[in-house]
Design an enzyme around this catalytic site. Structure first.
Site, short mmCIF file in Angstrom:
data_model
loop_
_atom_site.label_atom_id
_atom_site.label_comp_id
_atom_site.label_asym_id
_atom_site.label_seq_id
_atom_site.Cartn_x
_atom_site.Cartn_y
_atom_site.Cartn_z
N ASN A 33 26.61 30.55 43.89
CA ASN A 33 25.90 30.35 42.38
C ASN A 33 25.79 31.67 41.40
O ASN A 33 25.01 31.66 40.93
CB ASN A 33 23.97 30.35 42.54
CG ASN A 33 23.43 29.46 41.51
OD1 ASN A 33 24.25 28.80 40.87
ND2 ASN A 33 22.31 29.74 40.88
N SER A 123 8.81 35.59 47.35
CA SER A 123 8.13 35.15 46.42
C SER A 123 7.30 34.79 45.82
O SER A 123 6.56 34.32 47.04
CB SER A 123 9.24 33.63 46.39
OG SER A 123 8.75 32.76 45.35
N TYR A 147 12.55 25.98 50.38
CA TYR A 147 12.43 27.07 49.83
C TYR A 147 11.94 28.62 49.83
O TYR A 147 11.85 29.41 51.01
CB TYR A 147 13.52 27.29 47.89
CG TYR A 147 12.72 28.55 48.02
CD1 TYR A 147 13.78 29.66 47.58
CD2 TYR A 147 11.76 29.25 46.76
CE1 TYR A 147 13.46 30.77 47.30
CE2 TYR A 147 11.66 30.58 46.29
CZ TYR A 147 12.35 30.76 46.35
OH TYR A 147 12.10 32.16 45.15
N LYS A 151 11.42 31.45 52.68
CA LYS A 151 10.81 33.27 52.35
C LYS A 151 9.57 34.09 53.22
O LYS A 151 9.85 34.23 53.87
CB LYS A 151 10.69 33.29 50.93
CG LYS A 151 12.18 33.52 50.01
CD LYS A 151 12.75 33.98 49.50
CE LYS A 151 13.88 34.01 48.93
NZ LYS A 151 14.99 35.29 48.72
N ASP A 293 6.58 21.03 43.47
CA ASP A 293 5.85 21.46 42.62
C ASP A 293 4.92 21.76 42.96
O ASP A 293 3.64 20.87 43.96
CB ASP A 293 6.67 21.22 41.56
CG ASP A 293 7.72 21.92 40.28
OD1 ASP A 293 8.54 22.81 41.34
OD2 ASP A 293 8.29 21.34 39.61
C1 UD1 Z 1 10.43 28.49 41.91
C2 UD1 Z 1 9.07 29.57 42.56
C3 UD1 Z 1 9.49 31.16 41.65
C4 UD1 Z 1 11.62 31.59 42.25
C5 UD1 Z 1 11.87 29.88 41.71
C6 UD1 Z 1 13.22 29.98 41.44
C7 UD1 Z 1 6.73 27.98 42.89
C8 UD1 Z 1 5.57 27.84 43.01
N1 UD1 Z 1 7.73 29.40 42.27
O1 UD1 Z 1 9.75 28.56 40.91
O2 UD1 Z 1 8.42 32.50 42.86
O3 UD1 Z 1 11.51 32.55 41.25
O4 UD1 Z 1 11.45 28.92 41.82
O5 UD1 Z 1 14.23 29.38 41.77
O6 UD1 Z 1 7.83 27.13 44.10
N2 UD1 Z 1 10.23 22.80 35.10
C9 UD1 Z 1 10.51 21.47 33.98
N3 UD1 Z 1 11.55 20.98 33.44
C10 UD1 Z 1 12.73 21.90 34.27
C11 UD1 Z 1 12.11 22.78 34.57
C12 UD1 Z 1 11.90 23.49 35.13
O7 UD1 Z 1 9.31 20.90 33.89
O8 UD1 Z 1 13.50 20.90 33.52
C13 UD1 Z 1 9.26 23.15 34.97
C14 UD1 Z 1 8.59 22.91 37.00
O9 UD1 Z 1 8.43 21.66 37.40
C15 UD1 Z 1 7.82 23.99 36.61
C16 UD1 Z 1 8.06 24.99 36.17
O10 UD1 Z 1 8.94 24.45 35.09
O11 UD1 Z 1 6.68 23.51 36.75
C17 UD1 Z 1 8.92 26.12 36.16
O12 UD1 Z 1 10.27 25.87 37.33
P1 UD1 Z 1 11.04 25.86 37.66
O13 UD1 Z 1 12.18 27.50 36.55
O14 UD1 Z 1 11.59 26.06 38.23
O15 UD1 Z 1 10.41 27.69 38.76
P2 UD1 Z 1 9.57 26.66 40.13
O16 UD1 Z 1 9.88 25.91 40.34
O17 UD1 Z 1 8.35 27.18 39.41
#
Ligand code: UD1
Length: 345
Positions: A33, A123, A147, A151, A293
């Site tokens: 990636n 994480s 995931y 970890k 999520d």
């Molecule tokens: C998860 C892990 C985090 C890790 C990361 C690596 C959890 C709680 N956290 O982050 O520790 O560093 O993965 O990838 O599992 N969202 C949208 N639209 C989008 C993308 C994201 O609404 O297109 C929302 C997601 O639903 C979430 C938030 O934004 O609520 C953050 O998402 P993201 O950046 O993917 O990180 P996490 O899944 O929280």
């Protein structure tokens, strides 16, 4: 210093931080990636070269062992892993194999070469859906997706190795949601394909590369209905790792630290701050929740401050400003190198 995953988002920023502080850096990465283009940027910022870069999968122990044979490695920063929550739901076996198998292959190779000092990239995801409070390191661990579970499995293996073998020192960094970019705009987050993470997706919408943001879930039990996370600047994240190196000699065993800001931001907060930064409202639709999520994950990050006197120095506005600068200078990511900042060389 061996950095696994050193071409990736956090790994590449860690290389800059380490080079800036006088460390010799060797990188292994399989570019699953990431891209080797990143090293020209790293070297341009740091004014020094990464000592050597090897394209390999950590599970290829013969290739990994050859790296340890060739270089005198005194400690390892282990970032290499798959990191998409949704990807892990689709391909759990791949996630366990890559993340856990990669870690055990690394450990075994380290052991064979008498290397016993490791900073491990864990994480905040290990806590799972913990409700609205702040999570300190003693909070119950309930991984909500493969995931996060991968970890947590790595952490358990490392903790057990440390319990049984007093020569090991492992610092386990549970970081929350690293985002942002190097302030130069030369380094940032450039995932392959459609970004799974929020900040790079928002940045690509803002620059016109994607049409609209899909906000996954507007019905979470949070004040605005969107999920809350603890976004930490990638520069703060890697600074914490560099400070960790000063503490690898504090004593054997494993210690676990949260690396977060200690402040929650909802998806709509991120959209609002990013829109203000780039001067245009980022368009979005609210769509159903993304499987795997959780509603709320925010760190109590005070333990690392108490232990090492370190605390993050940047906030969500800094994250958005730097992510936006990177996206503007590199609208097509590193693949656009030549039209972007590299062309000035
Ligand atoms: C998860 C892990 C985090 C890790 C990361 C690596 C959890 C709680 N956290 O982050 O520790 O560093 O993965 O990838 O599992 N969202 C949208 N639209 C989008 C993308 C994201 O609404 O297109 C929302 C997601 O639903 C979430 C938030 O934004 O609520 C953050 O998402 P993201 O950046 O993917 O990180 P996490 O899944 O929280």
């Amino acid at each position: 210093m061996l950095v696994t995953g050193g071409a990736g988002f956090i790994g590449s920023h860690a290389c800059v931080e380490l080079l800036d502080h006088g460390y010799e850096v060797i990188v292994v990465d399989d570019y699953a990636n990431s891209t080797p283009h990143v090293f020209a940027r790293v070297e341009r910022i740091a004014g020094r070269f990464v000592g050597a870069v090897y394209e390999l999968d950590l599970r290829d122990r013969r290739a990994l062992s050859a790296v340890f044979d060739r270089h005198s490695v005194d400690a390892v920063m282990h970032f290499a892993a798959l990191k998409s929550v949704s990807g892990s739901l689709e391909a759990p076996v791949e996630y366990y194999d890559t993340n856990v198998g990669g870690t055990t292959a690394l450990l075994r190779t380290m052991h064979e070469h008498g290397v016993h000092r490791l900073v491990f990239s864990s994480s905040g995801a290990v806590y799972g859906d913990a409700g609205p409070g702040l999570l300190d390191e003693s909070a119950p661990v309930r991984p909500a997706n493969p995931y996060a579970a991968s970890k947590w499995l790595c952490e358990q293996i490392l903790a057990d190795v440390c319990r049984r073998r007093p020569e090991y020192t492992v610092l386990c960094m549970r970081y929350f949601n690293p985002a942002g970019a190097h302030p130069s705009g030369l380094l940032g987050e450039d995932p392959h394909g459609v970004p799974g993470n929020l900040v790079p997706y928002v940045a690509q919408v803002a620059v016109g590369r994607r049409e609209r943001l899909h906000i996954f879930g507007g019905d979470y039990p949070t004040p605005d209905g969107t999920a809350i996370r603890d976004y930490i600047h990638v520069m703060d994240t890697v600074e914490a790792h560099r400070v960790a190196l000063d503490h690898l000699s504090d004593g054997p065993g494993m210690r676990v630290f949260n690396i977060g800001l200690g402040q929650g931001s909802s998806v709509l907060d991120v959209v609002a701050v990013f829109s203000e930064t780039c001067g245009v409202q980022v368009p979005y639709d609210i769509v159903p929740r993304r499987p795997g999520d959780v509603a709320h994950v925010v760190a109590d990050a005070s333990a690392v401050t108490l232990a090492w006197g370190w605390r993050p120095a940047r906030n969500l506005a800094d994250i958005c400003r730097d992510a936006w600068r990177f996206q503007q200078l590199n609208p097509r990511g590193y693949a656009g190198a030549g039209r972007g900042p590299d062309s000035k060389r």
